[in-house]
Design an enzyme around this catalytic site. Structure first.
Site, PDB file in Angstrom:
ATOM      1  N   MET A  41      54.655  33.793  37.177  1.00 53.87           N
ATOM      2  CA  MET A  41      54.835  35.819  37.692  1.00 53.87           C
ATOM      3  C   MET A  41      54.510  36.575  36.064  1.00 53.87           C
ATOM      4  O   MET A  41      55.569  37.012  35.809  1.00 53.87           O
ATOM      5  CB  MET A  41      56.218  36.141  37.788  1.00 53.87           C
ATOM      6  N   ASP A  42      53.323  36.391  36.302  1.00 51.26           N
ATOM      7  CA  ASP A  42      52.796  37.642  35.160  1.00 51.26           C
ATOM      8  C   ASP A  42      52.476  39.102  35.142  1.00 51.26           C
ATOM      9  O   ASP A  42      51.847  39.282  36.039  1.00 51.26           O
ATOM     10  CB  ASP A  42      51.812  36.861  34.918  1.00 51.26           C
ATOM     11  N   GLY A  43      53.000  40.082  34.158  1.00 55.20           N
ATOM     12  CA  GLY A  43      52.675  41.026  34.146  1.00 55.20           C
ATOM     13  C   GLY A  43      53.638  42.181  34.911  1.00 55.20           C
ATOM     14  O   GLY A  43      53.412  43.479  35.005  1.00 55.20           O
ATOM     15  N   THR A 235      48.953  35.872  38.847  1.00 53.12           N
ATOM     16  CA  THR A 235      49.251  37.426  38.972  1.00 53.12           C
ATOM     17  C   THR A 235      48.113  38.042  37.379  1.00 53.12           C
ATOM     18  O   THR A 235      48.182  36.853  36.119  1.00 53.12           O
ATOM     19  CB  THR A 235      50.033  38.587  39.023  1.00 53.12           C
ATOM     20  N   SER A 236      47.366  39.189  38.269  1.00 56.16           N
ATOM     21  CA  SER A 236      46.915  39.623  36.616  1.00 56.16           C
ATOM     22  C   SER A 236      45.648  39.330  36.337  1.00 56.16           C
ATOM     23  O   SER A 236      45.461  39.868  34.800  1.00 56.16           O
ATOM     24  CB  SER A 236      48.124  39.370  35.367  1.00 56.16           C
TER      25      SER A 236
END
Length: 290
Positions: A41-43, A235-236
Site C-alpha cells: 500500500m504505497d503512496g 501502487t504508485s
C-alpha cells in the site's frame, strides 16, 4: 426529507454497484482465479501532500481504500489476502510520525474486530506477521486480541504484515529451524541413539543428505499461514518489492498501477486479475520447470 432522499439515492447506487461487480466477477470466474493476492500500500503520504491534506489524513483514506479492496477480493472468493501495513524500516521515520501511525493502526485493528465489521461479515481470520516485539505493548495486545477474536473464522484469511521485512522473516525462520534440528538431535541422543546427527540424516549411509531442506525453513516462515501469492499489487507505479514476501514471490505476477494507494479502486483489481489470467499458463509452466 432531503436527507431521506439522499439515503435512498445512496442505497440505490450501492445496489447498482454491487450488481455490476457481480456481473464482472461472473465473467472473470470463467478463467483461473488467484487464491492469494498481496498488497503493498504505497503512496498514502504522497497523496496527502499532493492534496494538501493534514498529516495522517492519507493513511486514513488509505484504510478506507483497503476496506473496499478487501470487500472486492472476498466477493470474488479470493481466500487469502496479505497486506504490507508497516515495515521494520518504517521505524526510521520521524518519531512523531511513527507514533501517530501506531495510534492509527491500533484504532483500525480495534475496528476490524467489531461485530459489524467486514472481517466478521465475510468470516475472515486475521493473522499478524512480523516481529511484534518491536511495536508498542498496546498495539501488540490489540493484534493478539484480533487474532484471538477471529480464530473461529474460516472462510478467508487476512495476513497483516506489521513490523515486518522479508529478510527478518527469513533470518528468524532459519534460526527456528536450526533450533528445532538441534533439539531433535539432542532428543535422539538422550534416548540412546548412538549418533543423533546420523539418525536425522537417515541412518548415516548418505553423508551428502542435507540436515535442513527448503521445506524445513518454509514451515517456520511467518507467511506459512497462506500459500505463496499469485499476484502482488503495488501502487504508485514502483516495481520494487521493498523487502516484502521475497521468499514467497518467485513465481507471482507483479502489478504496479501508477495511482497512489488511496486512489485504488475496483477497476485496478479487475485488471490485475485479467493480467494474471493472461499470464497463467506461462507462470504455471515456469513453476513446473523450477
Amino acid at each position: 426529507m432531503e436527507k431521506v432522499f439522499k439515503n435512498k439515492i445512496s442505497e440505490l447506487f450501492q445496489c447498482v454497484s454491487s450488481l455490476s461487480r457481480k456481473c464482472v466477477f461472473s465473467v472473470l470466474s470463467i478463467g483461473p482465479l488467484p487464491d492469494h493476492i498481496a498488497f503493498i500500500m504505497d503512496g498514502n503520504r504522497r497523496y496527502a501532500k499532493r492534496c494538501n491534506l493534514l498529516e495522517g489524513a492519507g493513511h486514513k483514506l488509505g484504510y478506507a481504500a483497503l476496506m473496499n479492496m478487501l470487500k472486492y477480493c472476498y466477493e470474488l472468493n479470493i481466500k487469502f489476502v496479505t497486506i504490507y501495513a508497516f515495515s521494520i524500516d518504517n521505524f526510521r521515520r520521524r518519531p512523531e510520525e511513527v507514533q501517530s501511525t501506531m495510534i492509527l493502526i491500533q484504532e483500525k485493528i480495534e475496528d476490524l474486530i467489531k461485530e459489524e465489521s467486514l472481517v466478521n461479515q465475510y468470516g475472515v481470520r486475521i493473522y499478524f506477521l512480523g516481529n511484534l516485539k518491536l511495536v508498542s505493548k498496546s498495539v501488540r495486545l490489540a493484534a493478539e486480541r484480533a487474532m484471538a477474536a477471529t480464530a473461529g473464522n474460516s472462510k478467508a484469511v487476512l495476513s497483516i504484515c506489521l513490523a515486518y521485512t522479508s529478510t527478518d522473516e527469513i533470518v528468524h525462520a532459519v534460526q527456528d529451524c536450526c533450533d528445532e534440528k538441534k533439539e531433535e538431535i539432542r532428543s535422539l541422543e538422550s534416548s540412546g541413539t548412538e549418533n543423533g546427527l546420523s539418525a536425522v540424516r537417515g541412518n548415516g549411509k548418505d553423508k551428502r543428505k542435507d540436515i535442513i531442506v527448503v521445506h524445513d525453513v518454509e514451515k517456520h516462515m511467518h507467511a506459512a499461514v497462506a500459500p505463496d501469492p499469485d499476484i502482488i499489487i503495488r501502487t504508485s507505479g514502483e516495481t520494487r518489492l521493498s523487502n516484502f514476501l521475497l521468499w514467497q514471490s518467485a513465481w507471482c505476477l507483479l502489478y504496479a498501477p501508477s495511482i497512489l494507494w488511496p486512489q485504488i479502486g475496483f477497476r485496478h483489481l479487475v485488471w490485475a486479475v485479467v493480467e494474471f489470467q493472461r499470464n497463467f499458463c506461462y507462470l504455471k509452466q515456469k513453476m513446473k520447470l523450477s
